[in-house]
Structures are given as C-alpha cells and as structure tokens.
Design a protein around this motif. Structure first.
Motif, PDB file in Angstrom:
ATOM      1  N   GLN A  48     -14.656  32.804 -20.687  1.00  0.00           N
ATOM      2  CA  GLN A  48     -14.216  32.325 -21.975  1.00  0.00           C
ATOM      3  C   GLN A  48     -14.742  33.207 -23.109  1.00  0.00           C
ATOM      4  O   GLN A  48     -15.230  34.313 -22.881  1.00  0.00           O
ATOM      5  CB  GLN A  48     -14.655  30.865 -22.167  1.00  0.00           C
ATOM      6  N   MET A  53     -16.797  29.706 -17.782  1.00  0.00           N
ATOM      7  CA  MET A  53     -16.490  28.283 -17.787  1.00  0.00           C
ATOM      8  C   MET A  53     -16.050  27.899 -16.386  1.00  0.00           C
ATOM      9  O   MET A  53     -15.190  28.557 -15.799  1.00  0.00           O
ATOM     10  CB  MET A  53     -15.392  27.964 -18.796  1.00  0.00           C
ATOM     11  N   ARG A  55     -14.250  25.100 -14.138  1.00  0.00           N
ATOM     12  CA  ARG A  55     -13.363  23.933 -14.192  1.00  0.00           C
ATOM     13  C   ARG A  55     -13.389  23.244 -12.840  1.00  0.00           C
ATOM     14  O   ARG A  55     -13.008  23.817 -11.821  1.00  0.00           O
ATOM     15  CB  ARG A  55     -11.942  24.357 -14.552  1.00  0.00           C
ATOM     16  N   THR A  86     -10.759  17.033 -19.526  1.00  0.00           N
ATOM     17  CA  THR A  86      -9.573  17.725 -20.005  1.00  0.00           C
ATOM     18  C   THR A  86      -8.299  16.912 -19.806  1.00  0.00           C
ATOM     19  O   THR A  86      -8.298  15.864 -19.160  1.00  0.00           O
ATOM     20  CB  THR A  86      -9.396  19.071 -19.271  1.00  0.00           C
ATOM     21  N   ASN A  90      -9.565  16.967 -15.320  1.00  0.00           N
ATOM     22  CA  ASN A  90     -10.673  17.747 -14.769  1.00  0.00           C
ATOM     23  C   ASN A  90     -11.895  17.619 -15.681  1.00  0.00           C
ATOM     24  O   ASN A  90     -11.841  17.005 -16.739  1.00  0.00           O
ATOM     25  CB  ASN A  90     -10.282  19.233 -14.687  1.00  0.00           C
ATOM     26  N   GLN A  92     -14.853  20.361 -17.365  1.00  0.00           N
ATOM     27  CA  GLN A  92     -15.218  21.757 -17.556  1.00  0.00           C
ATOM     28  C   GLN A  92     -16.666  21.865 -18.013  1.00  0.00           C
ATOM     29  O   GLN A  92     -17.132  21.083 -18.842  1.00  0.00           O
ATOM     30  CB  GLN A  92     -14.300  22.418 -18.599  1.00  0.00           C
ATOM     31  N   ASN A  94     -19.004  24.593 -19.870  1.00  0.00           N
ATOM     32  CA  ASN A  94     -18.718  25.736 -20.730  1.00  0.00           C
ATOM     33  C   ASN A  94     -19.791  26.812 -20.767  1.00  0.00           C
ATOM     34  O   ASN A  94     -19.568  27.866 -21.370  1.00  0.00           O
ATOM     35  CB  ASN A  94     -18.458  25.248 -22.158  1.00  0.00           C
ATOM     36  N   THR A 118      -8.056  25.048  -9.473  1.00  0.00           N
ATOM     37  CA  THR A 118      -8.056  24.579 -10.855  1.00  0.00           C
ATOM     38  C   THR A 118      -7.693  25.707 -11.805  1.00  0.00           C
ATOM     39  O   THR A 118      -7.757  25.538 -13.022  1.00  0.00           O
ATOM     40  CB  THR A 118      -9.428  24.002 -11.247  1.00  0.00           C
ATOM     41  N   SER A 119      -7.337  26.843 -11.242  1.00  0.00           N
ATOM     42  CA  SER A 119      -6.881  27.984 -12.032  1.00  0.00           C
ATOM     43  C   SER A 119      -6.034  28.867 -11.132  1.00  0.00           C
ATOM     44  O   SER A 119      -5.869  28.588  -9.941  1.00  0.00           O
ATOM     45  CB  SER A 119      -8.072  28.769 -12.591  1.00  0.00           C
TER      46      SER A 119
END
Length: 557
Positions: A48, A53, A55, A86, A90, A92, A94, A118-119
């Motif tokens: 980020q 980060m 998730r 979120t 989910n 997160q 940071n 998750t990504s």
C-alpha cells in the motif's frame, strides 16, 4: 458453522509453508519486487501507500468467537492494535512487516482462517447476506452453497489467471442485503414449484465503468449451480480481454457481446460440463449443510427486554436502529455499529474484537457476522439478553444507534492508506458523521445510505449509495463528485451525478444542503430519502447545490 477437515488443514499449511519460503527469498534479495508481486498477491498481501497490507478472508462473513479473538491477537502482536473490516466481509491489517506475515498466516491457520484468493485475478472471497441463517424473510440459509463455491473455486486449475478479479455474492432472501446486482455473478435464491433454486445475475460491477448485472437465468436448480458457474467463468476466461485491464471484467464482456449471446455460449458450455458433475458435489453440499444446522433456540420470557425498552430511551433508540427481526420466536439480530461518530468506518480495536467475541460466546450461540456495510452482526440473540448486550457494547464504544442512518457510512481507506487513491475518504466520512451528530437530526432524517470512495475504483460502493461521494484529484486538489439515487438492494440502481464537484471544504455543507432539500420536500416523516428522490428526481437537489449558472452556490461553502 463449517470446520476444516484434514484436507483443508493440510492445504492451508502447505500454502503457508510455501509462502514463508517466498518471503525469505524476497528478504534476502533472491526475488525482486516484480517477481515477488504475483506470489504475495496469491496470499492476500498488498503493498500500500505506506506499508504492506494483509487482507484476510472471512468467507461469507461468518466467524466464531475464537476466530475473532485470534484476529484481535494478530492486531496486537503484529499490527497497530486494530483491524479494518471491508465491503467484501474481509479484515485488513494495514501495518505488518514483511518478515512477520508468515507468522500471521500460521496464526490464522490455528483458527481455520487464511488469506488465499483475497487478491489477484482469481475468484475472490465469496460474500453473502450478513443475516444469513437468521433472517425472517429467508428462503434458506445461503452459506452452505457459499462454502461449496469457496471449495470449488479455491485453486481451481482453470481459474487462477483470469482476465481480472472475479467476485460472487449470494443471498437466500428476496430482500437483497448482499449487493448481488453489483457483482460479476450474483445469486438470488428463489423458489419454483416449491423448490429452491437461484436467479443468476452476471455482469454487475462498479469501478470506472459501473453496471447493474443482467439476469442470465431466471431459475437454476441447486444441483446445476456448480457446472453453471463453471460455464460462466470458462466462457469469460476465453472471451475476456487481456489487452486492457480496464476492459477485462466480465461486465465489459457482457456489454460488448450482449447478454443473449453470452447466454447462448454459457448454455452450450453448461451442456458440455453438466454430465461431468455426477452428484459428488451434492454429496459434499449435504455434508456442508449439516455443519450449518441452526442452533438450539431457547424458549424463555423476555421480561428484561420489555422493561428496559420502556424505561431506557438510550436502549430503545439502539433497538429501533440496530436490531432486526429474527426467524425464531423470541430472538433478534443485533447489529454492532463500527461507525461511532467521528471514528474511522469499519475499524475495530483488538479490545473491541474481544468484547464482540465474548458477547457472541455468551449470548449469541458463538456466531458473528461481518456485513458488507463494515459492521459486525450478532445473528442469534435472545431478546431477554439484549439489555446486557447493549450495556457491554456501550462500555466499549460499540453501541452507536445509527445502523442505516446518515452516519453509518461506507468508506474505503482512501489516500490515508491506499496507493491507488486520489482523495481522502476517511476524514470526509468522519466530518459528515460529526456534523449531523452535532445537528441532532440523524434520526429525523431516517434511512439514508452514504457511500464514499477515494478513487474511481469504487471500493466504497459510491455508485449505489443513496448519496454517493467520489474523491478525485483536480490539478493536485481534492475534488468530490456527488451522485444521488443509487441503490444496492433488489431494486438496484446507479446514482446520477449532480454536476460539478466540491472541494474538501465544501463537501460537508453540500451534503447538508441535500439533506435539507430532502426534509423540505418529503411527503411524510416515513418517506425515505431514496423514495423522495425517485418521486421528484434530481431537480430540487441540484437547485440546492448550484446556482443558475451551474456553479456551486456560495452559501454551500
């Protein structure tokens, strides 16, 4: 609730061990950041604006108390003492350091959690109605189906390198609390001849090209769901554009080819795939359903609730705003607002997580849910226990009575955290909430959904907010566009842009003028903002915002 079997546990452990080695190679320089990026994204790790980060997946938004406590532990041990929930249900973190991420993943595995898919350009965490299994209007609990989809999609060999990310949402109720029409695939449970099945919606999505999904099947029997999903994704995997990531989502494919042509291709592919599904998926579904058996509900009086409701106005306000009807007599669904006035929407401290875990264990049949609206839900609370639940929440800053109100704002992290953001979201949400708290008009205003995104990617769902706010960069200055009339429910609609944007100093007064116009024009105290807008259209709100030349009114600043 679903529990890992031996295969699940071994699979997650193997993935974590593999990623631990990849992290070590990145730290010692054996892997460059470009080489490491696809590996970390497969495990939910982003880079980020200021830090990494992580998730973490919360499939269909469901947690046990032990899992929530572990999330609290991770927040304190490896982050800054809080987590951010979120719009994809989910959580997160940071601020983790790269060297600590493998330990965080192992800690998640101890309570049957992970960060897989998750990504990246895969099928992401499947989301569901946050009232699932408790809602009075529910046809059936959709979570067993969501779990089956999770198992089917995880590491699916054909769908690990899709044209873009792919999101699925499911609801078991006619009243859509899962935003199904704004997903790549939305599944709405319906009945035909007394049998439950699904209305299948494809091609929804927000971002720079927002679209409401289109119905590709009015009714799909449950036993055909997996082959039909596989047909949709495989058709898109072949047709989807890979030359331009901004045109790669299935919504663009549906738009370019037309829903009828896509339906024809999907049906043909479904007919090819259907014979390969010989019933094993339904046997697995039956096993999963057994894990989601409803708790044993108690039959006891609710005298304590009645007494508190009629004598304590603070408790009564919380019940009226935050408590919903349950399918079981004597029970209620209690929503916990993570939107205290002036707080960061969706953030919860480790201490607050532990409080919610304790309440779930003591009063809520050990169940918690995360909503797409960035709040937490206790789905099964006996009404007699609501006063005790409220007292505990109040002692820890979790009893704000604002669910569905103007301060219950969805907001992405914005430029405070996100490398993609072009404007701040969190401070604007805080200022709006604080302003209307100062005015003491929140409950007079009633049901009003504000959603804020800090860039065109629309992680704050601003397109489907009754009032949507989009933060953009205009020659180095933050500028906020306003849309009105969006709707995320079964009557989904995209908001209409009001006109020129507003500066950071102007945006809160502009929202206040919109609300004043609503209050002046509604037909009754019961007419919601969205209903007033649909009845009158944009004109009275534009008049409140702009002068005859189309410029923001001077007294809006």
């Amino acid at each position: 609730m679903y529990r890992y079997d031996d295969f699940d546990a071994a699979f997650v452990a193997e993935r974590n061990a593999q990623f631990r080695q990849q992290v070590a190679r990145r730290i010692d320089g054996s892997l460059t950041e470009d080489e490491f990026k696809p590996l970390r994204l497969m495990n939910g790790l982003y880079l980020q604006l200021h830090a990494y980060m992580l998730r973490v997946a919360i499939p269909y938004g469901t947690l046990r108390s032990a899992q929530m406590r572990q999330l609290a532990y991770i927040a304190e041990r490896w982050d800054k003492g809080y987590g951010h929930f979120t719009t994809r249900q989910n959580i997160q973190y940071n601020w983790p350091t790269l060297a600590d991420v493998p330990d965080m993943l192992d800690a998640l595995a101890e309570v049957e959690m992970h960060a897989i898919q998750t990504s990246g350009n895969t099928i992401r965490n499947v989301t569901a109605d946050h009232f699932a299994g408790a809602a009075a209007d529910e046809i059936a609990d959709p979570r067993p189906v969501a779990e089956m989809i999770r198992q089917w999609s995880t590491d699916h060999p054909e769908f690990q390198f899709l044209p873009r990310k792919f999101k699925i949402a499911i609801t078991g109720s006619p009243n859509d609390r899962a935003v199904t029409k704004a997903h790549d695939i939305g599944l709405r449970m319906v009945e035909q001849d007394g049998q439950p099945g699904f209305e299948v919606i494809v091609g929804g999505g927000l971002g720079r090209t927002p679209m409401i999904g289109k119905v590709i099947r009015d009714f799909l029997p449950r036993e055909d769901l997996l082959p039909y999903l596989e047909a949709i994704v495989s058709v898109w995997n072949l047709l989807g554009r890979r030359d331009n990531k901004f045109k790669a989502r299935i919504k663009i494919t549906v738009h370019e080819h037309g829903i009828d042509a896509i339906r024809e291709l999907v049906e043909a592919r479904f007919n090819e795939l259907r014979p390969a599904f010989t019933g094993e998926d339904q046997e697995i579904l039956a096993q999963i359903e057994a894990a989601f058996a409803p708790p044993i509900f108690e039959d006891r009086p609710a005298d304590t609730f009645d007494a508190a409701y009629h004598t304590d106005p603070v408790f009564r306000a919380w019940v009226d705003s935050n408590v919903s009807e349950h399918r079981a007599p004597g029970y209620a669904i209690a929503q916990i607002s993570l939107k205290a006035h002036g707080a960061t929407p969706g953030d919860a401290s480790a201490e607050q997580m532990r409080v919610m875990a304790d309440l779930a264990e003591r009063y809520g049949h050990d169940q918690l849910r995360i909503s797409h609206e960035q709040n937490v839900v206790l789905p099964h609370v006996h009404r007699a226990d609501l006063p005790a639940v409220h007292a505990a929440l109040k002692a820890h800053g979790l009893a704000t009575a604002n669910i569905g109100k103007i301060s219950d704002i969805i907001a992405c992290p914005g430029m405070d955290y996100c490398a993609l953001a072009t404007a701040r979201s969190i401070p604007i949400a805080q200022q709006i909430a604080t302003r209307f708290e100062d005015l003491k008009t929140e409950h007079e205003i009633g049901d009003l959904k504000i959603k804020i995104s800090g860039c065109i990617n629309a992680c704050g769902h601003h397109h489907v907010g009754h009032i949507g706010i989009l933060g953009l960069d205009r020659a180095g200055v933050e500028n906020y566009q306003i849309t009105l009339g969006g709707d995320h429910t079964e009557t989904a609609a995209l908001g209409q842009r009001t006109g020129p944007g507003f500066s950071a100093d102007e945006i809160v007064p502009a929202i206040e003028r919109i609300v004043d116009a609503y209050l002046d024009n509604r037909e009754s105290d019961d007419e919601r903002f969205i209903d007033t807008f649909r009845r009158l259209g944009m004109e009275p709100f534009k008049h409140a915002l702009y002068d005859e030349t189309g410029k923001a009114r001077a007294d809006a600043a």
